[in-house]
Enzyme design. Sequence first.
Site, mmCIF file in Angstrom:
data_model
loop_
_atom_site.group_PDB
_atom_site.id
_atom_site.type_symbol
_atom_site.label_atom_id
_atom_site.label_comp_id
_atom_site.label_asym_id
_atom_site.label_seq_id
_atom_site.Cartn_x
_atom_site.Cartn_y
_atom_site.Cartn_z
ATOM 1 N N HIS A 1 21.663 -62.130 -2.077
ATOM 2 C CA HIS A 1 21.748 -63.357 -1.480
ATOM 3 C C HIS A 1 22.421 -63.310 -0.168
ATOM 4 O O HIS A 1 21.813 -63.670 0.821
ATOM 5 C CB HIS A 1 22.462 -64.620 -2.498
ATOM 6 C CG HIS A 1 22.537 -65.867 -2.028
ATOM 7 N ND1 HIS A 1 21.556 -66.987 -2.305
ATOM 8 C CD2 HIS A 1 22.999 -66.486 -0.680
ATOM 9 C CE1 HIS A 1 21.931 -68.018 -1.617
ATOM 10 N NE2 HIS A 1 22.746 -67.585 -0.603
ATOM 11 N N GLU A 2 23.474 -62.797 -0.264
ATOM 12 C CA GLU A 2 24.536 -62.603 1.055
ATOM 13 C C GLU A 2 23.929 -61.560 1.992
ATOM 14 O O GLU A 2 23.983 -61.915 2.990
ATOM 15 C CB GLU A 2 25.649 -62.439 0.688
ATOM 16 C CG GLU A 2 26.716 -63.253 -0.138
ATOM 17 C CD GLU A 2 26.459 -64.828 0.170
ATOM 18 O OE1 GLU A 2 26.134 -64.923 1.447
ATOM 19 O OE2 GLU A 2 26.592 -65.819 -0.760
ATOM 20 N N GLY B 1 30.263 -66.834 -2.388
ATOM 21 C CA GLY B 1 29.945 -65.805 -1.256
ATOM 22 C C GLY B 1 29.739 -66.526 0.063
ATOM 23 O O GLY B 1 29.237 -67.629 0.142
ATOM 24 N N CYS C 1 23.435 -72.478 -1.782
ATOM 25 C CA CYS C 1 23.991 -72.032 -0.822
ATOM 26 C C CYS C 1 24.561 -72.869 0.067
ATOM 27 O O CYS C 1 24.268 -74.001 0.112
ATOM 28 C CB CYS C 1 22.400 -71.303 0.027
ATOM 29 S SG CYS C 1 23.296 -70.682 1.607
ATOM 30 N N LEU C 2 25.852 -72.538 0.762
ATOM 31 C CA LEU C 2 26.692 -73.385 1.427
ATOM 32 C C LEU C 2 26.009 -73.862 2.555
ATOM 33 O O LEU C 2 26.417 -74.774 3.307
ATOM 34 C CB LEU C 2 28.098 -72.763 1.510
ATOM 35 C CG LEU C 2 28.782 -72.288 0.486
ATOM 36 C CD1 LEU C 2 29.996 -71.386 0.793
ATOM 37 C CD2 LEU C 2 29.189 -73.623 -0.232
ATOM 38 N N HIS D 1 21.253 -63.098 4.074
ATOM 39 C CA HIS D 1 21.900 -63.888 5.098
ATOM 40 C C HIS D 1 21.671 -62.831 6.483
ATOM 41 O O HIS D 1 21.540 -63.324 7.570
ATOM 42 C CB HIS D 1 22.909 -64.671 4.934
ATOM 43 C CG HIS D 1 22.840 -65.744 4.351
ATOM 44 N ND1 HIS D 1 22.276 -66.859 4.630
ATOM 45 C CD2 HIS D 1 23.549 -66.166 3.006
ATOM 46 C CE1 HIS D 1 22.350 -67.826 3.762
ATOM 47 N NE2 HIS D 1 23.008 -67.428 2.625
ATOM 48 N N GLN E 1 26.618 -67.166 8.413
ATOM 49 C CA GLN E 1 26.932 -68.670 7.959
ATOM 50 C C GLN E 1 28.022 -69.250 8.640
ATOM 51 O O GLN E 1 28.226 -70.436 8.852
ATOM 52 C CB GLN E 1 26.951 -68.708 6.438
ATOM 53 C CG GLN E 1 26.033 -68.398 5.753
ATOM 54 C CD GLN E 1 26.012 -68.550 4.354
ATOM 55 O OE1 GLN E 1 26.799 -67.757 3.456
ATOM 56 N NE2 GLN E 1 25.604 -69.600 3.732
HETATM 57 NI NI NI Z 1 23.676 -68.476 1.077
#
Ligand code: NI
Length: 179
Positions: free
Chosen positions: A134-135, A46, A92-93, A138, A51
């Site tokens: 989660h997304e 995701g 998380c990236l 953000h 991000q």
């Molecule tokens: Ni994340």
Amino acid sequence: MALLPIVQYPDPRLAAKAEPVADFDDSLKQLAADMAETMYAAPGVGLAATQVGKLIRMVVIDISEEKNDLHVFVNPVITFRSEEIKECEEGCLSLPGLYEKVKRPAFVTVKAQDLQGNFFEMQCDELMSVCVQHELDHLDGVVFIDHLSQLKKSRAIVRLAKRRREKAREEKEGREHRR
Ligand code: NI
């Protein structure tokens, strides 16, 4: 298509609230395609526009093994959260290498628009439920470690810093080794 640089924690852009999308134009479709490519390359399941430094309300998710089930959510809103809570390990990236258990509602319903602006609703469970929550976080400037207790969060930040130092050292040694 292009790979986009992923904003790294604690960049202040990750704490910003993203703006609703009003224009469903070609640049939005291009951004979605670039975000998907960036997510697949990372690899991740995701990615939120936040991000990649674009403060608009759009996320891409693909939890399939084959990487052939891309979901794009524009202006997503969670319309139902189950009372049942589930704990799941998340990463998380924007905080690579860090994995922490986070408690969230087990099931959610999300309402969103697609890239043409059409509304749709999706009921999510298991990994999809975790990813959607989660997304979407953000887009409101929340990262997964914000759900931890203050103590666990500070420990996680210390571990993240340590991991970054180790990685920088490995890369430096790798460079020296190749000389
Ligand atoms: Ni994340």
